[in-house]
Design a protein around this motif. Structure first.
Motif, PDB file in Angstrom:
ATOM      1  N   MET A 212       0.846  -1.341   0.047  1.00  0.00           N
ATOM      2  CA  MET A 212       0.046   0.003   0.115  1.00  0.00           C
ATOM      3  C   MET A 212       0.897   1.342  -0.092  1.00  0.00           C
ATOM      4  O   MET A 212       0.680   2.243  -0.709  1.00  0.00           O
ATOM      5  N   ASP A 213       1.886   1.149   0.742  1.00  0.00           N
ATOM      6  CA  ASP A 213       2.861   2.566   0.795  1.00  0.00           C
ATOM      7  C   ASP A 213       3.505   2.711  -0.513  1.00  0.00           C
ATOM      8  O   ASP A 213       3.480   3.795  -1.082  1.00  0.00           O
ATOM      9  N   ILE A 214       3.976   1.681  -1.373  1.00  0.00           N
ATOM     10  CA  ILE A 214       4.495   1.778  -2.527  1.00  0.00           C
ATOM     11  C   ILE A 214       3.529   2.243  -3.384  1.00  0.00           C
ATOM     12  O   ILE A 214       3.721   3.352  -4.203  1.00  0.00           O
ATOM     13  N   ILE A 215       2.491   1.710  -3.534  1.00  0.00           N
ATOM     14  CA  ILE A 215       1.240   2.467  -4.398  1.00  0.00           C
ATOM     15  C   ILE A 215       0.940   3.795  -4.021  1.00  0.00           C
ATOM     16  O   ILE A 215       0.882   4.537  -4.940  1.00  0.00           O
ATOM     17  N   ALA A 216       0.507   4.252  -2.907  1.00  0.00           N
ATOM     18  CA  ALA A 216       0.393   5.559  -2.575  1.00  0.00           C
ATOM     19  C   ALA A 216       1.236   6.264  -2.934  1.00  0.00           C
ATOM     20  O   ALA A 216       1.204   7.534  -3.418  1.00  0.00           O
ATOM     21  N   ALA A 217       2.459   5.845  -2.605  1.00  0.00           N
ATOM     22  CA  ALA A 217       3.836   7.001  -2.819  1.00  0.00           C
ATOM     23  C   ALA A 217       3.949   7.438  -4.511  1.00  0.00           C
ATOM     24  O   ALA A 217       4.514   8.076  -4.913  1.00  0.00           O
ATOM     25  N   ASN A 218       3.547   6.021  -5.124  1.00  0.00           N
ATOM     26  CA  ASN A 218       3.782   6.079  -6.670  1.00  0.00           C
ATOM     27  C   ASN A 218       2.514   6.236  -7.551  1.00  0.00           C
ATOM     28  O   ASN A 218       2.621   5.450  -8.946  1.00  0.00           O
ATOM     29  N   ALA A 219       1.522   6.491  -7.158  1.00  0.00           N
ATOM     30  CA  ALA A 219       0.162   6.265  -7.739  1.00  0.00           C
ATOM     31  C   ALA A 219       0.118   7.051  -9.275  1.00  0.00           C
ATOM     32  O   ALA A 219      -0.418   6.812 -10.149  1.00  0.00           O
ATOM     33  N   CYS A 220       1.172   8.101  -9.015  1.00  0.00           N
ATOM     34  CA  CYS A 220       1.280   8.990 -10.298  1.00  0.00           C
ATOM     35  C   CYS A 220       1.988   8.315 -11.443  1.00  0.00           C
ATOM     36  O   CYS A 220       1.842   8.724 -12.664  1.00  0.00           O
ATOM     37  N   GLU A 221       2.671   7.244 -11.237  1.00  0.00           N
ATOM     38  CA  GLU A 221       3.544   6.692 -12.254  1.00  0.00           C
ATOM     39  C   GLU A 221       2.433   5.974 -12.979  1.00  0.00           C
ATOM     40  O   GLU A 221       1.269   5.402 -12.640  1.00  0.00           O
ATOM     41  N   SER A 222       2.917   5.536 -14.180  1.00  0.00           N
ATOM     42  CA  SER A 222       2.363   4.384 -15.268  1.00  0.00           C
ATOM     43  C   SER A 222       2.006   3.070 -14.565  1.00  0.00           C
ATOM     44  O   SER A 222       2.574   2.918 -13.631  1.00  0.00           O
ATOM     45  N   ALA A 223       1.076   2.286 -14.871  1.00  0.00           N
ATOM     46  CA  ALA A 223       0.709   1.203 -14.418  1.00  0.00           C
ATOM     47  C   ALA A 223       1.855   0.264 -14.492  1.00  0.00           C
ATOM     48  O   ALA A 223       2.199  -0.445 -13.489  1.00  0.00           O
ATOM     49  N   GLU A 224       2.654   0.489 -15.517  1.00  0.00           N
ATOM     50  CA  GLU A 224       3.911  -0.709 -15.628  1.00  0.00           C
ATOM     51  C   GLU A 224       4.824  -0.250 -14.627  1.00  0.00           C
ATOM     52  O   GLU A 224       5.448  -1.121 -13.994  1.00  0.00           O
ATOM     53  N   GLU A 225       5.172   1.012 -14.567  1.00  0.00           N
ATOM     54  CA  GLU A 225       6.080   1.563 -13.804  1.00  0.00           C
ATOM     55  C   GLU A 225       5.921   1.102 -12.345  1.00  0.00           C
ATOM     56  O   GLU A 225       6.432   0.534 -11.375  1.00  0.00           O
ATOM     57  N   LEU A 226       4.586   1.111 -11.885  1.00  0.00           N
ATOM     58  CA  LEU A 226       4.167   0.842 -10.707  1.00  0.00           C
ATOM     59  C   LEU A 226       4.455  -0.921 -10.299  1.00  0.00           C
ATOM     60  O   LEU A 226       4.639  -0.953  -9.370  1.00  0.00           O
TER      61      LEU A 226
END
Lengths: 113, 547
Positions: B346-360
């Motif tokens: 959850m932390d990774i997703i919340a911190a990087n939600a602006c990235e593309s889905a592939e990057e995430l």
């Protein structure tokens, strides 16, 4: 919201000035309608300028009818735009109110009775 | 020298010891030996290309290498050759350590006879052959498993939907698991995502996973036929049917399947899911830039014959993400035994939600690799990421979304917004009467929120969102006032004695569907849906499952 009223014989014809009768304007309408209802027992509301009425608006108009009814009077309506007419039909108030195209027809209906 | 002579690479720096071994091998009675001598690790490495070497006799103490490092290096250079370690020590530990690092056997210098030496060499070669066969068999299993996985377990995500990006990926472990996922698409606005995990490992689990995945489609077809295509079968009905198909097999095999069946509906702006004991789906909400876990209450498939399955519905908005994952990810372990856990994801997703889905997705993989200290995992990690696209400024126009206060003075603006949306609808447009009806419904719903949910307070907020597809127009009104129980409101009288209470009746007359839901965040949502007249040849309900 203002009501311009004139007497045609013993019928009070009130033109409701405003674009819409909704929860945002209904209190003004009620306040403006109060003195008009005092002017007589036979009242016509002309809604020609009103493009929109919601459940609050229709509730306020019903309230006016009931006030007149308790004093032995009546309220007729005219000048309903298509969406307003649709709403009256939707909540079946076209059976409770007599609705006319023009204020003249409404006044005439009063004088006939 | 006989034809079946064995070539021994003797790695020994002590000339005396080397001579002793030579003599002993010379005395061997059965097979002759060819001896290659290397006096250092570097010299031994020069022989590593030689295909003739049958066995390595290795002294652990060399001028350029010492102890276990010597074995590790030799095993690395000659992975297919059996190694017998010669130790100068009487300690069993040294010998056992040698075996741990890849030697087949060990001998203590000065305490073996020529016969022992020959037997140890032959056994080491035999043992190595068996180990090689085993390794090849395992490789074959992994290759079969990975073929099963790629062809039978993993579906293909739709790539051409304008409102959502999918990334589905697997980080395979050394052994195949029964992780599976699939996508079923209905027209352009609705996709079902199936993400499951079979208890157990290896080919049996993979085959069960493949069976479960095909049962989902079978349940689907059967229910669609039953409903005569009039409506989509609900996720809970599909899952109940799948369980019905598979429960006996699962019980016989003493296995079970955890699964999440999720329906992503762009028109309604909802994710409706049936969770059967699966890992909790992560929902990232763009509105408050935070993640929450979506809880389900159902048991895994295979636990009981007549389970009732319950679906949960959550709303989503542009910019939101849903992340489905197998427990291989959340339960990946660090070297000290700790779990990777949901919170880290959850932390990774919340911190990087602006990235593309592939990057995430890549970031999640990097994070779990860093956490576990390896890229070779004991469990498969199978993940599906659904990223709801932000609307582009062009498509967003003047207001696919409107946020206002709870002041009744805003109603005129809300009606104007609704009328404006209706005027801009493309196919097919609404008539003026339909537009008026929709304006009225939205007006009434907003009025109820202002007067009742917020109790007349003017400092609350209302957000209106519009989702338009060929099949229907959906308008949601979101607010944080108090909730509402539709059933507690009586119908009005139509005889002129009721002055109020018409609002709900009007809404229900003006649109085809009304629902009142509450998101996990506490936001209440009124959803109004107006079906559009279906034109001939309209294929928006066609069943287009992709295998």
């Amino acid at each position: 919201m203002e009501l311009y009223s004139e007497n045609v014989g013993d019928v009070v014809v009130a033109r409701i000035k405003g674009d819409h009768l909704d929860a945002g304007t209904v209190d003004d309408f009620k306040a403006a309608a109060e003195p008009v209802l005092e002017k007589g027992l036979r009242v016509v509301f002309d809604l020609q300028s009103i493009n929109f009425v919601d459940s609050s608006g229709i509730g306020a108009i019903i309230s006016c009818l009931r006030k007149l009814n308790t004093r032995g009077g009546d309220l007729k309506l005219c000048g309903l735009s298509r969406p307003v007419r649709s709403l009256f039909e939707l909540v079946r108030m076209h059976r409770i109110f007599e609705i006319f195209e023009t204020s003249d027809e409404a006044v005439e209906a009063f004088t006939r009775s | 020298m006989s034809e079946n002579a064995l070539t021994v690479l003797l790695v020994e720096d002590n000339p005396g010891d080397a001579r002793l071994v030579r003599e002993m091998l010379g005395e061997s009675r059965v097979a002759g030996f060819t001896i290659l001598l290397a006096q250092s690790l570097a010299e031994a490495k020069m022989h590593m290309e030689s295909p003739d070497i049958d066995v390595v006799l290795l002294d652990m103490g060399l001028p350029d290498s010492w102890g276990k490092e010597t074995i590790i290096e030799i095993v690395k250079c000659l992975p297919e050759k059996p190694v017998v370690v010669l130790t100068g020590s009487h300690s069993e530990e040294t010998g056992l350590e040698a075996i741990k690092y890849g030697a087949q056997d060990y001998l203590v210098k000065g305490s073996f006879t020529p016969g022992t030496l020959e037997r140890v060499i032959n056994y080491a070669i035999e043992r190595k052959n068996i180990a090689e066969e085993l390794r090849k068999a395992r490789d074959r299993e992994v290759s079969i498993s990975s073929r099963i996985q790629q062809t039978l377990l993993l579906g293909t995500a739709p790539t051409d939907l304008p409102w959502v990006d999918f990334v589905a990926f697997t980080i395979p472990s050394q052994h195949v698991d029964g992780d599976f996922y699939d996508f079923i698409r209905y027209g352009d606005s609705c996709v079902d995502i199936i993400h499951g995990d079979v208890m157990g490992k290896g080919i049996p689990a993979a085959l069960l996973g493949a069976a479960a995945k095909s049962y989902v489609l079978r349940a689907h077809n059967s229910l669609i036929y039953r409903h005569k295509c009039a409506e989509l079968p609900s996720p809970e009905a599909i899952i109940a049917q799948v369980n019905d198909y598979i429960v006996d097999e699962l019980m016989k095999l003493e296995s079970f399947i955890t699964l999440c069946y999720a329906r992503l509906d762009a028109t309604a702006g909802t994710l409706q899911f049936v969770d059967c004991g699966h890992t909790k789906t992560i929902h990232y909400r763009a509105a408050d830039k935070s993640c929450c876990l979506l809880d389900g209450t159902n048991m895994p498939l295979g636990f009981s014959c007549d389970d009732e399955y319950q679906a949960v519905t959550v709303m989503f908005a542009p910019g939101d993400l849903f992340f489905f994952y197998s427990d291989g990810l959340s339960e990946a372990r660090s070297p000290d035994g700790g779990f990777f856990g949901e919170q880290r994801i959850m932390d990774i997703i919340a911190a990087n939600a602006c990235e593309s889905a592939e990057e995430l997705a890549r970031m999640v993989f990097y994070a779990v690799s860093a956490f576990t200290g390896t890229q070779v995992f004991t469990d498969d990690m199978t993940c599906v990421l659904a990223a709801i696209r932000e609307r582009s400024p062009e498509s967003q126009g003047a207001g696919v979304r409107l946020k206002t206060t709870s002041d009744v003075g805003e109603l005129a603006g809300i009606r104007e917004f609704t009328g404006d949306i209706c005027a801009r609808l493309t196919s097919p447009p609404l008539s003026s009467d339909e537009t008026a009806a929709l304006q009225l419904a939205v007006n009434e719903a907003a009025t109820n929120i202002m007067k009742h949910a917020y109790g007349g307070r003017t400092d609350g907020w209302i957000e209106i969102r519009v989702f338009d597809t060929a099949a229907q127009l959906t308008i949601t009104l979101r607010h944080q006032g108090s909730g509402f129980d539709r059933d507690a409101v009586p119908a009005p009288y139509f005889d002129g004695t009721s002055e109020g209470g018409f609002g709900l009746f009007i809404i229900e007359q003006c649109v085809d569907e009304v629902s009142y839901t509450t998101e996990t965040s506490g936001v209440h949502v009124i959803t109004l849906t107006k079906h559009k007249p279906q034109q001939e040849g309209d294929d928006s309900w066609n069943f287009t499952a992709k295998m």
